[in-house]
Design an enzyme around this catalytic site. Sequence first.
Site, PDB file in Angstrom:
ATOM      1  N   GLU A 179      85.667  32.603 -30.495  1.00  0.00           N
ATOM      2  CA  GLU A 179      85.446  33.304 -29.405  1.00  0.00           C
ATOM      3  C   GLU A 179      87.017  34.100 -28.962  1.00  0.00           C
ATOM      4  O   GLU A 179      88.046  33.412 -28.591  1.00  0.00           O
ATOM      5  CB  GLU A 179      85.425  32.484 -27.957  1.00  0.00           C
ATOM      6  CG  GLU A 179      84.071  31.548 -27.436  1.00  0.00           C
ATOM      7  CD  GLU A 179      83.041  30.477 -27.304  1.00  0.00           C
ATOM      8  OE1 GLU A 179      84.110  30.795 -25.846  1.00  0.00           O
ATOM      9  OE2 GLU A 179      84.252  29.316 -27.512  1.00  0.00           O
ATOM     10  N   GLU A 209      92.756  28.258 -31.073  1.00  0.00           N
ATOM     11  CA  GLU A 209      92.273  28.058 -30.241  1.00  0.00           C
ATOM     12  C   GLU A 209      90.716  28.971 -29.707  1.00  0.00           C
ATOM     13  O   GLU A 209      89.497  28.731 -29.678  1.00  0.00           O
ATOM     14  CB  GLU A 209      92.528  28.214 -28.893  1.00  0.00           C
ATOM     15  CG  GLU A 209      93.558  26.897 -28.405  1.00  0.00           C
ATOM     16  CD  GLU A 209      92.326  25.984 -28.331  1.00  0.00           C
ATOM     17  OE1 GLU A 209      91.656  26.297 -27.452  1.00  0.00           O
ATOM     18  OE2 GLU A 209      93.107  25.101 -29.100  1.00  0.00           O
ATOM     19  N   LYS A 248      90.151  33.727 -25.956  1.00  0.00           N
ATOM     20  CA  LYS A 248      90.659  31.662 -25.487  1.00  0.00           C
ATOM     21  C   LYS A 248      91.665  32.209 -25.440  1.00  0.00           C
ATOM     22  O   LYS A 248      92.226  32.897 -26.895  1.00  0.00           O
ATOM     23  CB  LYS A 248      89.650  30.954 -26.644  1.00  0.00           C
ATOM     24  CG  LYS A 248      88.598  30.981 -26.245  1.00  0.00           C
ATOM     25  CD  LYS A 248      87.841  29.562 -26.326  1.00  0.00           C
ATOM     26  CE  LYS A 248      87.999  27.937 -25.981  1.00  0.00           C
ATOM     27  NZ  LYS A 248      87.245  27.156 -26.234  1.00  0.00           N
ATOM     28  N   GLU A 295      80.891  17.921 -27.319  1.00  0.00           N
ATOM     29  CA  GLU A 295      82.616  18.986 -28.358  1.00  0.00           C
ATOM     30  C   GLU A 295      83.165  17.805 -29.587  1.00  0.00           C
ATOM     31  O   GLU A 295      83.571  17.215 -28.613  1.00  0.00           O
ATOM     32  CB  GLU A 295      83.596  19.149 -27.219  1.00  0.00           C
ATOM     33  CG  GLU A 295      82.732  20.660 -25.990  1.00  0.00           C
ATOM     34  CD  GLU A 295      83.662  21.195 -25.887  1.00  0.00           C
ATOM     35  OE1 GLU A 295      85.114  21.677 -26.609  1.00  0.00           O
ATOM     36  OE2 GLU A 295      83.568  21.894 -24.989  1.00  0.00           O
TER      37      GLU A 295
END
Length: 447
Positions: free
Chosen positions: A321, A330, A324, A267
């Site tokens: 997303e 985030e 999250k 990542e």
Amino acid sequence: MAGAGVLISALATALLLVTFFSGICEGSIIGVCYGRNADDLPTPDKVAQLVQLHKIKYLRIYDSNIQVLKAFANTGVELMIGIPNSDLLPFSQFQSNVDTWLKNSILPYYPSTKITYITVGAEATESPGNVSALVVPTMHNVLTALRKAGLHKKIKISTTHSLGILSRSFPPSAGAFNSDFAFFLKPLLDFLVENDSPFMIDTYPYYAYRDSPTNVSLEYAIFESSTEVIDPNTGLIYTNMFDAQVDALYFALMALHFRTIKIMVTETGWPSKGSPKETAATADNAQTYNTNLIRHVINDTGTPAKPGEEIDVYIFSLFNENRKPGLASERNWGLFYPDQTSIYNLDLTGRGAVDTTTQANATSSNGTWCIASSTASELDLQNALDWACGTGNVDCSAIQPSQPCYLPDALVSHASFAFNSYYQQNGATDVACSFGGTGVKTNKDPS
């Protein structure tokens, strides 16, 4: 690959370019993480179409979702699948649980769906309840299950870590593992060596900058720094935070006498939007970081401690997303919105977004340009041009017939376009304008 010997001969003096060329058959890869912590994402079959459209060949998912595995059947996309931390307890205790999982969740879709890695847990040392003690027993059970199926040499097993696995990361040569995890690390590293598996790390220069902007410059974090950081112990020179973080891990491994384990970055990335205080979380910075990262990786540049070393990297993430928790950043690491439109322009081939409607390659980042030498032979120029447009990853579409930079239709003009594109994309250094002596630097704008 025809004429490879001629090409290498013609560029023999350009040591960096020869290094790039020799690694073309087995180079580093760029993948993308497909997180699904959201309630507005497209269906897996549409995601599979999007991934193929953008020529993404490597994808990481965090579980073994059957719908996802089905969607990627016969696409050629290589999947890294995961065993969530929540499954580590039952999987570590009973071999039968792993055997059943493999039989029901993996084998029905393999090999139509290309599965190349299984990650056992994710950043387990960061997980509440300290599930890290369960990781290695689970890895052994997964290996046993793969052996029974005859897949233990086709699917690699590892686990991912945050940079918090290190107690010290600066300077890189002082990199050291957190002693709290010693009980876990030794059997893990032994397993990785025995099974030729990589050490998987999640590295985020964004956080290093966000949390300590007085010590880390934005330019250093996004591969744009004009200043150098020198490791006082080794004299190695660092121009970006990514290399420094990876090398800290290399040195930590070497300190424990594990010198042969390869590192894979599972990542990394940059958020395109953040909370009011997260001023660096912008689409421009995300595009810059990921574009520079891709070029750095696919050229097999390596790091100061491991020059030329291949390192596979997965960008986080495919989509924003919305579920999250935490700060706004985030929820904004994606390359695409849920409607599948791009958040910013990114070319995963490493050639970058080139505006062919203008003479984009005539721009300069430091007041210098690289052009073809008027005294070079046509053979040498052609070989150098072929290299730049091929292995060198220059987008040469603008100098094709009927395109904006095709005229004047002259070899020296086309070579100058390609040389300068490569030169500007690779730091405008002397070696980036070598091309075996056929490139020359100039302070005069060639446009």
